[in-house]
Design an enzyme around this catalytic site. Sequence first.
Site, PDB file in Angstrom:
ATOM      1  N   GLN A  96     -29.591  63.538 -93.964  1.00 17.61           N
ATOM      2  CA  GLN A  96     -29.855  62.250 -93.329  1.00 17.61           C
ATOM      3  C   GLN A  96     -29.318  62.282 -91.901  1.00 17.61           C
ATOM      4  OE1 GLN A  96     -27.807  58.413 -93.844  1.00 17.61           O
ATOM      5  NE2 GLN A  96     -29.745  57.632 -94.659  1.00 17.61           N
ATOM      6  N   TYR A 188     -28.162  50.379 -88.050  1.00 17.83           N
ATOM      7  CA  TYR A 188     -27.839  51.449 -87.104  1.00 17.83           C
ATOM      8  C   TYR A 188     -28.921  51.539 -86.019  1.00 17.83           C
ATOM      9  CZ  TYR A 188     -24.251  52.355 -90.536  1.00 17.83           C
ATOM     10  OH  TYR A 188     -23.184  52.197 -91.378  1.00 17.83           O
ATOM     11  N   ARG A 235     -35.580  56.232 -93.822  1.00 25.29           N
ATOM     12  CA  ARG A 235     -34.991  55.161 -94.619  1.00 25.29           C
ATOM     13  C   ARG A 235     -35.090  53.842 -93.860  1.00 25.29           C
ATOM     14  NH1 ARG A 235     -29.064  54.306 -97.598  1.00 25.29           N
ATOM     15  NH2 ARG A 235     -30.020  53.851 -99.603  1.00 25.29           N
ATOM     16  N   GLY A 324     -27.242  55.324-106.383  1.00 24.10           N
ATOM     17  CA  GLY A 324     -26.152  55.602-105.463  1.00 24.10           C
ATOM     18  C   GLY A 324     -24.799  55.709-106.127  1.00 24.10           C
ATOM     19  N   ARG A 325     -24.129  54.576-106.335  1.00 24.50           N
ATOM     20  CA  ARG A 325     -22.775  54.596-106.872  1.00 24.50           C
ATOM     21  C   ARG A 325     -22.664  55.353-108.197  1.00 24.50           C
ATOM     22  NH1 ARG A 325     -23.616  49.505-104.754  1.00 24.50           N
ATOM     23  NH2 ARG A 325     -22.308  48.934-102.964  1.00 24.50           N
TER      24      ARG A 325
END
Length: 366
Positions: A96, A188, A235, A324-325
């Site tokens: 990424q 971002y 993304r 994810g987690r």
Amino acid sequence: MLFTPYRLGALEIPNRIVMPPMTRSRAGHGDVATPLMSEYYAQRASAGLILSEGTQISRQGQGYAWTPGIYTPEQVAGWRTVTDAVHAKGGRMFAQLWHVGRVSHNTLQPDGGAPVSSSPLVAEGVKVFIDPDGRGPEGGIGEMVQHSKPRALSEAEIAYVVQDFVNAARNAIDAGFDGVELHGANGYLINQFIDSQANTRVDGYGGSLSRRLRFLREVAEAVSVAIGEDRVGVRLAPLTTLQGAVDDTPQATYLAAAKVLDDVGAAYIHIAEADWDDAPQMPAAFKEALRLMYRGTMIYSGKYTAERAEQALQNGWADLIGFGRPFVANPDLPARLQLGLGLNQLDASTLFGGGAAGYTDYARAV
């Protein structure tokens, strides 16, 4: 469907399970990936696809202490040890590529300068992680501080940032990654150009929707030319408001972004759904409309269970699902999901910084 193979560009992946990018802040001196990171990712190589943690494309692109880069020879060599370890376990991995824009601090910037953004706007309450003592991830105690006031990139500087993305993409391929994901989400830099409340420019990169999407298009096109469109994903986070990036008409904006990426021929769009407890649900009609606008692979991440993932795949608006987690605490997550086994619980206190504890020491069930 979750455990069936899938073809992504030139890759044949054995299941539809994606490990999405998750910052862990454990890079070594010089923001170089470490042997511990190689172990961490190799442990999770049974994912259909691993997406690396956010990896800054330049010193200017860094927003947090102890995150890895991919713009120096040493950083490329460090990532090569990671991809070698993942491939040795039969895995597949994209990098990424990350430029945080305004979500940074003077102490992280070249010569202590101001962070850069689409516009000179401060997102109040948006904090970044710095290492004021310079001790590094294992011995240091970082500090969360308000991000520094940014300055707007000039049009000439934007061209240099596009080239930084290209250089980083080439470096990623040299480092053995199977492709790259452009981070256009979570407030971002790319997101700071897209979202209307983060972009107050009046030149060729602001104002109208097409101009706000211009930076996304230029980065995606340039990187696709450099390494091949089948190796490039993006993304996006249409409904999140992270890091102060808010859009007034998110459905219209992100349907247009999807059309841009369809025109470019990007290999996939990775949608980061809002995942906090009272987050807005992404309407099914919106997901169906995205599918109509974009003909490539669709990845969705955000509080998915095996059951929700199967439903998304059956509904047809998703091809791959990110967990994810659960992947943090369960290196053997695909097997656990397939066998219906219980999951280890995440230790949130070890997410950022530190060593092996809460990183490579979670137990496997199989």
